[in-house]
Design a protein around this motif. Structure first.
Motif, PDB file in Angstrom:
ATOM      1  N   GLU A 111       3.906  25.987  28.017  1.00 25.16           N
ATOM      2  CA  GLU A 111       2.578  25.582  28.478  1.00 25.16           C
ATOM      3  C   GLU A 111       2.309  24.093  28.303  1.00 25.16           C
ATOM      4  OE1 GLU A 111       2.134  29.983  27.434  1.00 25.16           O
ATOM      5  OE2 GLU A 111       3.221  28.254  26.642  1.00 25.16           O
ATOM      6  N   ASP A 112       3.003  23.448  27.394  1.00 20.74           N
ATOM      7  CA  ASP A 112       2.737  22.039  27.097  1.00 20.74           C
ATOM      8  C   ASP A 112       3.853  21.151  27.652  1.00 20.74           C
ATOM      9  OD1 ASP A 112       0.427  22.658  25.711  1.00 20.74           O
ATOM     10  OD2 ASP A 112       1.478  22.885  23.806  1.00 20.74           O
ATOM     11  N   GLY A 113       3.476  20.008  28.210  1.00 18.86           N
ATOM     12  CA  GLY A 113       4.439  18.974  28.526  1.00 18.86           C
ATOM     13  C   GLY A 113       4.875  18.854  29.965  1.00 18.86           C
ATOM     14  N   TYR A 114       4.548  19.817  30.811  1.00 15.60           N
ATOM     15  CA  TYR A 114       5.061  19.781  32.182  1.00 15.60           C
ATOM     16  C   TYR A 114       3.954  19.980  33.213  1.00 15.60           C
ATOM     17  CZ  TYR A 114       9.407  20.007  29.687  1.00 15.60           C
ATOM     18  OH  TYR A 114      10.431  19.719  28.829  1.00 15.60           O
ATOM     19  N   VAL A 115       2.743  19.647  32.829  1.00 10.16           N
ATOM     20  CA  VAL A 115       1.605  19.795  33.729  1.00 10.16           C
ATOM     21  C   VAL A 115       1.503  18.547  34.604  1.00 10.16           C
ATOM     22  CG1 VAL A 115      -0.888  20.023  33.892  1.00 10.16           C
ATOM     23  CG2 VAL A 115       0.372  21.312  32.146  1.00 10.16           C
ATOM     24  N   ALA A 116       1.670  18.734  35.904  1.00 13.77           N
ATOM     25  CA  ALA A 116       1.570  17.620  36.848  1.00 13.77           C
ATOM     26  C   ALA A 116       1.355  18.187  38.240  1.00 13.77           C
ATOM     27  CB  ALA A 116       2.834  16.756  36.805  1.00 13.77           C
TER      28      ALA A 116
END
Length: 341
Positions: free
Chosen positions: A154-159
């Motif tokens: 869930e963290d680090g790849y939101v774009a």
């Protein structure tokens, strides 16, 4: 005890509503949706209809629904009302103007400001103990994790790149801020690619993921013509998705603001066709050029939002576990076949 489900006359949220009513014999459900129950939804809810209330209204316009909702003892909310402007899966669809270009302002207005209006209502109702926002894997970028083929956390790849993904992520952030400002117990679920019962064309969604397309063509006796057997996806049965969402409605102390809801495994078009052939031994398929294929996916999209999702958070905080992909897909084919008798 009543659960409010927005968007509940559509696909996945109608499954959430029915699963809630079937597992809670003394409970009630309230659906808020612009659309009334169509024939498919009336048949779907018939076994539990006496405990279901449908309020027709636009989530962006509380004057049309706030007073009616106040007549029900709403204790939790699953907010799934959304516009899903996705079109992908055949050469013909690929050639069209992207559906986002047809209604950009509406996408942002419904997906973001509709969420704001519902949060405004919820924050003033002390009885509401949990707010679950139904988001999407579209908030993720197209590639990652960078170092391996591990499931996407869930963290680090939101774009997000699309208006749909951008509006969903913006709404997640607004949900988080309302939770901080007003003491709401609120969280977001990021669904992977959902298929299953009640998947049909509606005003806000008209898209079919690969398992749906393959199952329908197999039962119709149609030759399946994928452009490749290699493309993958993390596909989750709608009933499994509903069970996951309801597990988070009930979770005593959710430790996270964002949860992936997925199978946790990437399966290929070839895998799904093989599962279909176990049910329909005479199934025919042939790999075809994209110009002639009836299932088109890009083999290069195998990680990020297109690959497997990490589901360890929801597994830590609830007892929910997804069924194996083959088992869930066969269950869906059985459901489809029963409806054709």
């Amino acid at each position: 005890m009543s659960l409010l489900i927005t968007g509940g006359t559509g696909f996945a949220m109608s499954v959430v509503a029915r699963e809630w009513l079937e597992r809670e014999p003394g409970a009630r459900a309230v659906i808020l949706d612009r659309a009334a129950l169509d024939a498919a939804a009336r048949a779907w809810f018939e076994p539990v209809r006496e405990r279901l209330t449908v309020v027709e209204g636009d989530v962006r316009e509380p004057a049309g629904w706030a007073d009616e909702l106040d007549r029900h003892e709403i204790s939790a909310i699953v907010h799934g009302a959304t516009v899903t402007p996705i079109s992908r899966g055949s050469a013909e669809e690929e050639a069209r103007v992207h559906p986002e270009a047809l209604m950009p302002a509406k996408i942002v207005d419904v997906n973001l400001m509709g969420t704001v209006q519902l949060l405004e209502w919820a924050r003033q109702r002390a009885r509401v103990r949990r707010f679950v926002y139904v988001s999407s894997g579209s908030v993720y970028r197209h590639h990652g994790p960078d170092w391996s083929r591990e499931p996407l956390p869930e963290d680090g790849y939101v774009a997000p790149l699309t208006l749909y993904g951008i509006s969903k992520f913006a709404a997640e952030m607004v949900v988080n801020r309302y939770a901080d400002l007003f003491g709401l117990s609120a969280l977001s679920v990021r669904l992977s690619s959902i298929y299953g019962p009640m998947d049909r064309a509606t005003e806000s969604r008209n898209f079919r993921h690969v398992p749906h397309r393959v199952a329908q063509m197999a039962l119709d006796g149609e030759t399946i013509r994928p452009n490749s057997l290699a493309p993958v996806g993390d596909y989750l049965h709608s009933v499994d998705a509903a069970h996951a969402i309801l597990a988070l409605v009930d979770a005593q102390r959710p430790r996270y603001r964002h949860y992936n809801v997925a199978s946790g495994v990437a399966v290929s078009i070839g895998d799904i066709i093989g599962w279909a052939a176990e049910k329909v031994p005479q199934l025919r398929y042939e790999v075809s050029h994209a110009d002639h294929a009836n299932v088109v996916q890009d083999p290069q999209l195998a990680t990020g939002m297109w690959g497997a999702y990490d589901i360890s958070r929801i597994e830590r905080d609830t007892s929910w576990r997804p069924r194996a992909g083959r088992e869930a897909f066969h269950d869906y084919m059985d459901w489809l076949a029963a409806g054709r008798l």
